[in-house]
Write a protein that holds these residues in place. Sequence first.
Motif, PDB file in Angstrom:
ATOM      1  N   LEU A   1      86.015  83.509 -37.023  1.00 35.36           N
ATOM      2  CA  LEU A   1      85.620  82.152 -37.385  1.00 35.36           C
ATOM      3  C   LEU A   1      86.797  81.188 -37.278  1.00 35.36           C
ATOM      4  N   PHE A   2      87.954  81.614 -37.748  1.00 35.60           N
ATOM      5  CA  PHE A   2      89.142  80.757 -37.718  1.00 35.60           C
ATOM      6  C   PHE A   2      89.457  80.312 -36.299  1.00 35.60           C
ATOM      7  N   ASN A   3      89.306  81.212 -35.346  1.00 38.10           N
ATOM      8  CA  ASN A   3      89.637  80.892 -33.959  1.00 38.10           C
ATOM      9  C   ASN A   3      88.614  79.970 -33.301  1.00 38.10           C
ATOM     10  N   GLU A   4      87.484  79.726 -33.974  1.00 36.78           N
ATOM     11  CA  GLU A   4      86.503  78.759 -33.472  1.00 36.78           C
ATOM     12  C   GLU A   4      86.780  77.349 -33.988  1.00 36.78           C
ATOM     13  N   ILE A   5      87.642  77.241 -35.001  1.00 36.76           N
ATOM     14  CA  ILE A   5      87.965  75.944 -35.594  1.00 36.76           C
ATOM     15  C   ILE A   5      88.936  75.200 -34.672  1.00 36.76           C
ATOM     16  N   PRO A   6      88.758  73.885 -34.493  1.00 34.07           N
ATOM     17  CA  PRO A   6      89.731  73.130 -33.681  1.00 34.07           C
ATOM     18  C   PRO A   6      91.155  73.351 -34.180  1.00 34.07           C
ATOM     19  N   ILE A   7      92.085  73.535 -33.258  1.00 34.25           N
ATOM     20  CA  ILE A   7      93.465  73.853 -33.617  1.00 34.25           C
ATOM     21  C   ILE A   7      94.051  72.822 -34.571  1.00 34.25           C
ATOM     22  N   THR A   8      93.710  71.551 -34.379  1.00 29.36           N
ATOM     23  CA  THR A   8      94.272  70.491 -35.212  1.00 29.36           C
ATOM     24  C   THR A   8      93.806  70.572 -36.659  1.00 29.36           C
ATOM     25  N   GLU A   9      92.762  71.359 -36.945  1.00 22.32           N
ATOM     26  CA  GLU A   9      92.216  71.454 -38.300  1.00 22.32           C
ATOM     27  C   GLU A   9      92.539  72.780 -38.988  1.00 22.32           C
ATOM     28  N   ARG A  10      93.104  73.723 -38.277  1.00 27.88           N
ATOM     29  CA  ARG A  10      93.235  75.086 -38.800  1.00 27.88           C
ATOM     30  C   ARG A  10      94.128  75.194 -40.034  1.00 27.88           C
ATOM     31  N   LEU A  11      95.160  74.381 -40.131  1.00 27.97           N
ATOM     32  CA  LEU A  11      96.040  74.445 -41.298  1.00 27.97           C
ATOM     33  C   LEU A  11      95.356  73.943 -42.561  1.00 27.97           C
ATOM     34  N   ASP A  12      94.197  73.323 -42.428  1.00 34.62           N
ATOM     35  CA  ASP A  12      93.477  72.770 -43.580  1.00 34.62           C
ATOM     36  C   ASP A  12      92.549  73.792 -44.237  1.00 34.62           C
ATOM     37  N   TYR A  13      92.442  74.983 -43.679  1.00 41.02           N
ATOM     38  CA  TYR A  13      91.471  75.963 -44.161  1.00 41.02           C
ATOM     39  C   TYR A  13      92.118  77.046 -45.016  1.00 41.02           C
ATOM     40  N   THR A  14      91.345  77.550 -45.966  1.00 38.59           N
ATOM     41  CA  THR A  14      91.739  78.678 -46.813  1.00 38.59           C
ATOM     42  C   THR A  14      90.571  79.640 -46.915  1.00 38.59           C
ATOM     43  N   ILE A  15      90.869  80.936 -46.871  1.00 42.99           N
ATOM     44  CA  ILE A  15      89.835  81.948 -47.095  1.00 42.99           C
ATOM     45  C   ILE A  15      90.124  82.641 -48.421  1.00 42.99           C
ATOM     46  N   SER A  16      89.083  82.880 -49.213  1.00 41.66           N
ATOM     47  CA  SER A  16      89.256  83.547 -50.503  1.00 41.66           C
ATOM     48  C   SER A  16      88.211  84.631 -50.663  1.00 41.66           C
ATOM     49  N   TYR A  17      88.558  85.667 -51.440  1.00 42.15           N
ATOM     50  CA  TYR A  17      87.645  86.777 -51.690  1.00 42.15           C
ATOM     51  C   TYR A  17      88.188  87.602 -52.843  1.00 42.15           C
ATOM     52  N   ASP A  18      87.324  88.428 -53.420  1.00 39.66           N
ATOM     53  CA  ASP A  18      87.684  89.245 -54.582  1.00 39.66           C
ATOM     54  C   ASP A  18      87.733  90.726 -54.210  1.00 39.66           C
ATOM     55  N   PHE A  19      88.729  91.429 -54.727  1.00 42.92           N
ATOM     56  CA  PHE A  19      88.797  92.888 -54.576  1.00 42.92           C
ATOM     57  C   PHE A  19      89.600  93.460 -55.734  1.00 42.92           C
ATOM     58  N   HIS A  20      89.569  94.773 -55.880  1.00 45.64           N
ATOM     59  CA  HIS A  20      90.275  95.444 -56.972  1.00 45.64           C
ATOM     60  C   HIS A  20      91.673  95.876 -56.545  1.00 45.64           C
ATOM     61  N   ILE A  21      92.623  95.741 -57.464  1.00 48.30           N
ATOM     62  CA  ILE A  21      93.939  96.368 -57.343  1.00 48.30           C
ATOM     63  C   ILE A  21      94.007  97.470 -58.395  1.00 48.30           C
ATOM     64  N   VAL A  22      94.289  98.679 -57.963  1.00 50.46           N
ATOM     65  CA  VAL A  22      94.282  99.835 -58.854  1.00 50.46           C
ATOM     66  C   VAL A  22      95.698 100.383 -58.996  1.00 50.46           C
ATOM     67  N   GLN A  23      96.127 100.514 -60.247  1.00 51.64           N
ATOM     68  CA  GLN A  23      97.407 101.153 -60.549  1.00 51.64           C
ATOM     69  C   GLN A  23      97.145 102.224 -61.590  1.00 51.64           C
ATOM     70  N   GLY A  24      97.232 103.491 -61.185  1.00 47.35           N
ATOM     71  CA  GLY A  24      96.919 104.579 -62.107  1.00 47.35           C
ATOM     72  C   GLY A  24      95.488 104.454 -62.601  1.00 47.35           C
ATOM     73  N   ARG A  25      95.307 104.364 -63.919  1.00 49.02           N
ATOM     74  CA  ARG A  25      93.970 104.225 -64.487  1.00 49.02           C
ATOM     75  C   ARG A  25      93.538 102.769 -64.629  1.00 49.02           C
ATOM     76  N   LYS A  26      94.456 101.845 -64.353  1.00 52.16           N
ATOM     77  CA  LYS A  26      94.138 100.430 -64.482  1.00 52.16           C
ATOM     78  C   LYS A  26      93.533  99.901 -63.188  1.00 52.16           C
ATOM     79  N   SER A  27      92.444  99.158 -63.339  1.00 49.63           N
ATOM     80  CA  SER A  27      91.789  98.537 -62.200  1.00 49.63           C
ATOM     81  C   SER A  27      91.539  97.073 -62.519  1.00 49.63           C
ATOM     82  N   ARG A  28      92.096  96.174 -61.704  1.00 50.20           N
ATOM     83  CA  ARG A  28      91.956  94.739 -61.929  1.00 50.20           C
ATOM     84  C   ARG A  28      91.203  94.120 -60.770  1.00 50.20           C
TER      85      ARG A  28
END
Length: 252
Positions: A102-129
């Motif tokens: 999708l990013f590569n379909e955006i006009p080059i002059t506008e690409r720095l204006d975009y942000t992608i966000s998403y949620d996932f887990h980070i696991v350390q031992g028994r801790k999961s965030r």
Amino acid sequence: MATNVGDFFIGSNSVYNITDEDYQKINLLINSAKAFARSTHQCVYIIDYFKQNFLYVSENLAYWCGRTSDKIKDFGYNFYLNYVPENEQKMLLEINKKGFDLFNEIPITERLDYTISYDFHIVQGRKSRLVNHHLTPMVLTQDGRIWLALCTIAMSARNTPGYIIMKKDNSKSYYEYSLEKHKWVKQPGIALNETERDVLILSAQGYTMDDIADSLCKSVDTIKACKRALFAKMEVKNIAEALSYATNYKLL
């Protein structure tokens, strides 16, 4: 399933012809990222798509993972293989591919204006965030590819991974990715009125319902009604989720 770092680097995010001279010019960007990390609760790191590693990692991300920031920097993309559950690594691979498509379909002059966000887990031992992750382009190559990207991580107010959004700065509409349909869908977005925005900001500052009512010269019932309307508009259940939504969608 992600089995090695190379799975994350594909044709659509390949970068070429970055020189040593180019690297000598980016110290200011790295120092800016360090200053930002000192001023926020968010974890901060920089991805280098040319060298296919991490250029900088803040100390608070190291705290979450139980390793030093230098060690996580050495890990590079192995960070995701080491600390993200295997079933979510597949999601990250899909986001990586479809996001760059999708990013590569955006006009080059506008690409720095975009942000992608998403949620996932980070696991350390028994801790999961469950965390919310933002990736924003910092430097593009001459042909519009992302050379350096600034990434931030904060606790998510959601209960499950996903919620994949690509949004242009100062735009109400956004792209939402469906993991079920495996495609991007453009959404109209929502707008907040002045009272709704004030209620969210004051809530984020720790004000009680009575405090907010006094500050805005409105009744407590009006503030309660405003919150109910906000939750319905955002399709969230509580003020924490509403604040996360407003932050992710840049409504404040």
